[in-house]
Design a protein around this motif. Structure first.
Motif, mmCIF file in Angstrom:
data_model
loop_
_atom_site.group_PDB
_atom_site.id
_atom_site.type_symbol
_atom_site.label_atom_id
_atom_site.label_comp_id
_atom_site.label_asym_id
_atom_site.label_seq_id
_atom_site.Cartn_x
_atom_site.Cartn_y
_atom_site.Cartn_z
ATOM 1 N N UNK A 34 0.819 -1.208 0.000
ATOM 2 C CA UNK A 34 0.000 0.000 0.000
ATOM 3 C C UNK A 34 0.853 1.258 0.000
ATOM 4 N N UNK A 35 1.973 1.226 0.728
ATOM 5 C CA UNK A 35 2.781 2.437 0.894
ATOM 6 C C UNK A 35 4.209 2.077 1.256
ATOM 7 N N UNK A 36 5.159 2.840 0.719
ATOM 8 C CA UNK A 36 6.522 2.847 1.244
ATOM 9 C C UNK A 36 6.817 4.288 1.663
ATOM 10 N N UNK A 37 7.295 4.453 2.886
ATOM 11 C CA UNK A 37 7.432 5.805 3.428
ATOM 12 C C UNK A 37 8.546 5.845 4.472
ATOM 13 N N UNK A 38 8.863 7.066 4.901
ATOM 14 C CA UNK A 38 9.878 7.294 5.932
ATOM 15 C C UNK A 38 9.542 6.440 7.155
ATOM 16 N N UNK A 39 10.522 5.726 7.666
ATOM 17 C CA UNK A 39 10.271 4.814 8.786
ATOM 18 C C UNK A 39 9.945 5.539 10.082
ATOM 19 N N UNK A 40 10.262 6.840 10.142
ATOM 20 C CA UNK A 40 9.986 7.564 11.384
ATOM 21 C C UNK A 40 8.595 8.196 11.375
ATOM 22 N N UNK A 41 8.342 9.122 10.463
ATOM 23 C CA UNK A 41 7.064 9.842 10.505
ATOM 24 C C UNK A 41 6.121 9.455 9.372
ATOM 25 N N UNK A 54 21.629 8.978 5.798
ATOM 26 C CA UNK A 54 20.570 8.298 5.046
ATOM 27 C C UNK A 54 19.429 7.852 5.970
ATOM 28 N N UNK A 55 18.221 7.949 5.446
ATOM 29 C CA UNK A 55 17.040 7.503 6.181
ATOM 30 C C UNK A 55 16.604 6.134 5.684
ATOM 31 N N UNK A 56 15.851 5.436 6.516
ATOM 32 C CA UNK A 56 15.300 4.137 6.125
ATOM 33 C C UNK A 56 13.818 4.288 5.802
ATOM 34 N N UNK A 57 13.294 3.334 5.077
ATOM 35 C CA UNK A 57 11.871 3.352 4.764
ATOM 36 C C UNK A 57 11.196 2.148 5.413
ATOM 37 N N UNK A 58 9.887 2.241 5.509
ATOM 38 C CA UNK A 58 9.094 1.131 6.030
ATOM 39 C C UNK A 58 7.924 0.897 5.087
ATOM 40 N N UNK A 59 7.571 -0.369 4.876
ATOM 41 C CA UNK A 59 6.495 -0.743 3.969
ATOM 42 C C UNK A 59 5.211 -1.010 4.738
ATOM 43 N N UNK A 60 4.095 -0.699 4.103
ATOM 44 C CA UNK A 60 2.773 -0.952 4.674
ATOM 45 C C UNK A 60 1.991 -1.826 3.702
ATOM 46 N N UNK A 61 1.444 -2.925 4.224
ATOM 47 C CA UNK A 61 0.717 -3.883 3.397
ATOM 48 C C UNK A 61 -0.748 -3.965 3.831
ATOM 49 N N UNK A 149 -6.457 11.864 -5.029
ATOM 50 C CA UNK A 149 -7.084 10.801 -4.234
ATOM 51 C C UNK A 149 -6.392 10.686 -2.885
ATOM 52 N N UNK A 150 -7.177 10.835 -1.815
ATOM 53 C CA UNK A 150 -6.675 10.627 -0.460
ATOM 54 C C UNK A 150 -7.160 9.258 0.025
ATOM 55 N N UNK A 151 -6.237 8.409 0.430
ATOM 56 C CA UNK A 151 -6.569 7.098 0.994
ATOM 57 C C UNK A 151 -6.199 7.086 2.464
ATOM 58 N N UNK A 152 -7.111 6.605 3.300
ATOM 59 C CA UNK A 152 -6.838 6.493 4.733
ATOM 60 C C UNK A 152 -7.127 5.065 5.170
ATOM 61 N N UNK A 153 -6.436 4.609 6.201
ATOM 62 C CA UNK A 153 -6.600 3.229 6.644
ATOM 63 C C UNK A 153 -6.249 3.074 8.116
ATOM 64 N N UNK A 154 -6.841 2.059 8.732
ATOM 65 C CA UNK A 154 -6.400 1.675 10.056
ATOM 66 C C UNK A 154 -5.046 0.997 9.944
ATOM 67 N N UNK A 155 -4.181 1.218 10.921
ATOM 68 C CA UNK A 155 -2.804 0.722 10.792
ATOM 69 C C UNK A 155 -2.305 0.126 12.093
ATOM 70 N N UNK A 156 -1.640 -1.019 11.952
ATOM 71 C CA UNK A 156 -0.923 -1.639 13.062
ATOM 72 C C UNK A 156 0.559 -1.521 12.750
ATOM 73 N N UNK A 157 1.259 -0.687 13.527
ATOM 74 C CA UNK A 157 2.662 -0.411 13.238
ATOM 75 C C UNK A 157 3.524 -1.643 13.435
ATOM 76 N N UNK A 164 8.863 -5.543 10.955
ATOM 77 C CA UNK A 164 8.898 -4.097 10.795
ATOM 78 C C UNK A 164 7.885 -3.553 9.796
ATOM 79 N N UNK A 165 7.301 -4.366 8.989
ATOM 80 C CA UNK A 165 6.280 -3.875 8.059
ATOM 81 C C UNK A 165 4.996 -3.554 8.807
ATOM 82 N N UNK A 166 4.315 -2.495 8.349
ATOM 83 C CA UNK A 166 3.029 -2.130 8.929
ATOM 84 C C UNK A 166 1.914 -2.964 8.296
ATOM 85 N N UNK A 167 0.862 -3.174 9.047
ATOM 86 C CA UNK A 167 -0.310 -3.892 8.562
ATOM 87 C C UNK A 167 -1.467 -2.900 8.485
#
Length: 741
Positions: A34-41, A54-61, A149-157, A164-167
């Motif tokens: 769904x998203x790859x983004x900055x792992x912090x914010x 360098x910053x790291x990224x985190x994936x959301x599925x 298009x704005x997409x919003x979702x419930x998230x489990x970090x 480390x991937x978000x759900x």
């Protein structure tokens, strides 16, 4: 491309993308990403891997079985505390994720095929990342007038313990538009949430598993559901087919759940099965066997779609992940909890009103058709239950018809009883209302399992006196003696089933039900009470019946119905027409039709029973009313055989009496009428009666009179033609005679 470690961080950079956003991560084409983004914010601002920091990224599925319900309507507002930035606010909601951390969001340009994310963020503080989430929307850089298009979702970090991937839930989407002056506005509403309203009591947890998906919904002109296709949920074809075949079905391999729904769901059966709580779906017959087979291995059904920790009476809604057909399993079934239930959600019709509405089938509950979105828990270990066996169509009965009852009793566990079999009591008292005629004692049969054991009871154990049937000495079938007291016989252990079956008659005194809720919905109640010995305190759910005794009751309801008609003048509805005669018939089960005979007078008639001299003709009262009582809920065909003087007879028409049952088909909640055949017969506005209009003699009313009217019209037209042709013929004859001279 980027290489991503298990923790989501970037390890190398063979090709570095300089554009904004994290497009290289999207090139991974990871399933359900769904998203790859900055792992912090969780923003789209990321220092390059070749930079000093360098910053790291985190994936959301996306979890396909998880859904979000917004509790507020989010909006975008300029926030002075955020340095004048435009900020996404009131983004709140709940989901069926195991542990929701907060809500995530992203903004994309739907016309950009590159997959670039314009902005993203989350609502919560991430303890692992030690950072708040980004909520800033870059309104000043958006193209004016374009719908983003704005997409919003419930998230489990993610974390170091769960990965480390978000759900994420399935996203809810809206649109963002900028005005070119640095301002933007959001238009969004929550996707419809789905659930099943449950009633009953259980200490176990209730878990729902989706086994069928809705497709191709069709709605009628009122917005109610007309039809829906049911498809087997992805990955469950083999599991569902095997379970259905085990339950006794010759199943369609391409769509097993569609086959099950067409063959079993909503079609009551009459098996001698261990399910004694109801003869009807979703608790009995092959559908119940199918549900039990699935419940043996819920792991094969995939992730749970929703759950309740327990149920204390209800009603309470078990939220599920989306529309479809579900299996609901009680974790405490083995200890007296509910049988597994197969039930579908209601369907969302977004064309109703401004925000849409949830709808059921237009005929839900009619003659036992299952209701969507509601269910009652049913225990598989009923101490006593009662049902009517021979009303598979849920049509009720004619007066004079036979009604077959079954009483089911569970053999109790006699461990700990110190009384001996001679003093242990296990007796049944069955009391019928005056509208039910009980059989002779010799016609009552008792079964253990499927074996008739009536002759094994002590002499005179079964007696019938007036409206009461007594069966005593039942303990002799399962209780034996030991040195310290009574004990269960090995041949009929605790938990075995004893059935008492008999056939009664719904007599001429039976109460009838009509299309008015409340007092008019009167069943002919048959109540049974089991009285048994007890140890110490009264058992839960039982009633104190005296020293050392306790009792428990169950009922079964037999219905018969009535149809009220009023005859009016078509052109002047205030004029009521008495003396109108009808013949009433209905289709026979084996084909053809039968003419019904009634007894009564002055506009009030009851279906004739055996031994009564009935008439095939019924006549409206002087005030135009006609009441037909004591009939089964089926289609009645009316033929007007005599109209009042000065009126045409109305064309033949049919009235269908439709009882609406509660969710477990034990009680009628409403009665409705439906008509066909002519528009001169219709249901009154309040639904209480049929209105039938007779057209007065006039040429204007000829089209309303069917074949007779057409015949009259042809005769009149023919006579007019004769009178029109005669002068012409005479004129021609005179002209011929003149020419001869």
């Amino acid at each position: 491309m980027y290489f991503v470690r298990y923790d989501g961080s970037v390890t190398s950079e063979p090709t570095y993308a300089t554009v904004a956003g994290l497009r290289p991560a999207f090139r991974l084409s990871l399933d359900r990403l769904l998203l790859s983004a900055h792992s912090k914010n969780q923003s789209q601002e990321l220092n390059a891997p070749n930079s000093g920091t360098p910053d790291s990224l985190r994936l959301t599925f996306v979890d396909a079985d998880a859904s979000l319900e917004l509790s507020k309507v989010p909006f975008i507002e300029q926030d002075a505390e955020a340095g004048g930035e435009w900020v996404l606010k009131d983004l709140e909601g709940s989901s069926n994720l195991e542990s929701q951390s907060g809500l995530g969001w992203k903004l994309v340009d739907p016309t950009d095929d590159s997959g670039e994310v314009v902005a993203s963020g989350r609502t919560n503080y991430d303890a692992a990342a030690k950072s708040d989430g980004n909520m800033v929307v870059p309104c000043g850089t958006l193209t004016a007038g374009k719908a983003y298009t704005l997409s919003v979702w419930g998230q489990q970090d993610g974390s170091d313990t769960v990965g480390w991937s978000n759900r994420a839930t399935k996203p809810v989407t809206g649109t963002v538009k900028a005005n070119g002056s640095g301002e933007c506005a959001l238009n969004i509403k929550s996707s419809p949430s789905f659930g099943i309203e449950l009633t009953g009591t259980t200490a176990g947890s209730l878990t729902a598993y989706r086994i069928g998906d809705y497709q191709d919904e069709v709605f009628d002109q009122t917005g109610a559901l007309k039809s829906v296709r049911l498809d087997t949920s992805e990955g469950l074809g083999t599991v569902l087919k095997t379970a259905a075949e085990t339950a006794g079905g010759d199943v369609d391999a391409d769509n097993p759940i569609g086959w099950v729904a067409a063959k079993w769901l909503g079609y009551p059966t009459d098996p001698l099965s261990d399910d004694v709580t109801s003869a009807f779906s979703p608790y009995a017959g092959q559908l119940q066997l199918f549900a039990k087979e699935l419940a043996k291995d819920t792991g094969a059904l995939g992730a749970a779609a929703g759950s309740l920790p327990k149920l204390d009476g209800g009603p309470e809604t078990l939220k599920v992940s989306g529309p479809g057909l579900y299996l609901i399993v009680d974790s405490s079934q083995g200890a007296g909890g509910s049988l597994p239930i197969v039930v579908g959600t209601k369907v969302f019709n977004d064309a109703l009103g401004e925000d849409g509405s949830y709808v059921d089938f237009v005929d839900a509950g009619v003659k036992g058709k299952p209701r969507l979105g509601v269910a009652s828990l049913k225990t598989s270990i009923a101490d006593i239950a009662k049902r009517i066996v021979n009303d598979a169509g849920l049509d009720g009965f004619d007066v004079g018809a036979e009604v077959e009852y079954e009483i089911a009793l569970r053999v109790p566990d006699l461990s700990g009883f110190t009384v001996f079999s001679g003093t242990y009591q296990f007796d049944v008292s069955d009391v019928a209302e005056s509208g039910v005629t009980l059989p002779d004692a010799g016609d009552v049969r008792v079964f253990v399992g499927e074996t008739d054991v009536t002759e094994q009871l002590p002499a005179n154990s079964i007696t019938v006196s007036g409206q009461t049937l007594l069966v005593t000495g039942l303990q002799s079938l399962f209780a034996g003696s030991r040195m310290t007291g009574v004990e269960n016989l090995a041949s009929v252990p605790a938990g075995s089933l004893i059935r008492i079956r008999y056939t009664a008659v719904l007599n001429a005194s039976a109460v009838v039900s009509s299309p008015v809720e409340g007092e008019s919905l009167k069943p002919n109640v048959n109540a049974v009470t089991l009285t048994r010995s007890r140890i110490g305190e009264v058992s839960n759910g039982w009633t104190d019946a005296g020293a050392g005794l306790e009792s428990k009751a169950a009922t079964a309801n037999a219905y018969t119905f009535k149809l009220d008609v009023v005859k009016l003048d078509k052109d002047d509805p205030s004029k009521r027409l008495g003396g109108v005669e009808f013949e009433v018939s209905r289709a026979e089960q084996e084909g053809g039709s039968e003419t019904l005979e009634f007894v009564g007078s002055d506009g009030v008639y009851r279906l004739a029973v055996d031994g009564e001299a009935g008439s095939a003709t019924v006549v409206t009262k002087a005030d135009g009313t006609l009441s037909l009582q004591g009939v089964e809920a089926r289609g009645l065909s009316f033929k007007e055989t005599k109209a009042p003087s000065g009126y045409f007879r109305v064309s033949d028409f049919t009235v269908d009496i439709r009882p609406v049952w509660n969710e477990d088909a034990t009680q009628v909640t409403k009665v409705t009428y439906a008509t066909s055949g002519t528009n001169l017969a219709y249901v009154s506005q309040d639904g209480r009666q049929m209105v039938v209009l007779d057209p007065a003699w006039s040429l204007a009313n000829l089209p309303y009179t069917g074949g007779i009217g057409i015949l009259i019209l042809l005769i009149v037209g023919g006579l007019m033609l004769v009178f029109a042709v005669r002068p012409y013929v005479l004129s021609k004859r005179a002209e011929r005679d003149a020419n001869l001279v």
